[in-house]
Design an enzyme around this catalytic site. Sequence first.
Site, PDB file in Angstrom:
ATOM      1  CB  SER A  57      81.863   0.530 -44.265  1.00  0.00           C
ATOM      2  OG  SER A  57      81.520  -0.144 -45.455  1.00  0.00           O
ATOM      3  CE1 TYR A  98      78.569  -2.490 -40.793  1.00  0.00           C
ATOM      4  CE2 TYR A  98      78.966  -1.761 -43.041  1.00  0.00           C
ATOM      5  CZ  TYR A  98      79.447  -2.181 -41.811  1.00  0.00           C
ATOM      6  OH  TYR A  98      80.800  -2.272 -41.601  1.00  0.00           O
TER       7      TYR A  98
END
Length: 236
Positions: free
Chosen positions: A144, A159
């Site tokens: 990501s 994350y």
Amino acid sequence: MQESPKTAPVAVVTGANRGIGRAVAARLARDGYHTVLAVRDPDRGRHAARDLPGSVTVERLDVADADSVTDFARRLRDRHGRLDVLVNNAAINYDTWQDPLGADLTVVRDTLEVNALGAWRVSQALVPLMRHRSPGRRIVNVSSESGSLTGMGAAAPGYAMSKAALNALTRLLAAQLAADGILVNSVCPGWVATDMGGPAAPRTAAEGAASVLWAVRIPDDGPTGGFFRDGEPLPW
């Protein structure tokens, strides 16, 4: 859902029971891979695989559990004897409710265990099955842009750190496996309308999967150790 002959190339997609993982698995199966949906809950996996085309099987895999990974690798070896494509897609905890100073480090630890160490653990177990010298061997780590140090802010700290660590794993594996001809890349699928991405996301699961599939389909003299979205480099 059906078995394939052992001559077919084999692909494993972790976290493949929904979203991007399922979309990637569907496309790989359609492209002629025997595709293994590696999922924590086989019942959900079988439901997800019910309408997929081509040759697909479902196997239990908890990437955070070393014994589960070992058992999965053994079953893959016994049933197929090889692996051509590994898509490390399993991920948890897009922790937008946290900030760095207030973060629950138990949540952060769990996130790292799945998103980064899980991919590492699975790669360690499965790479021996990729050393068969056939063309087209790929490891794709579904990352990501949250993990890009260049643009990183304070959002989703667990994350973000887990994806930065996954990108580091990509670099490490790419360097070690270059001599074996196995290409390893990180891919950001973009903001995708999945359970994690939420309904406001502008991309469909199929659109997010396209970036992952690009990294599977690159030629044997293509890039390795890179970070991409839509086939274009992203900053680390």
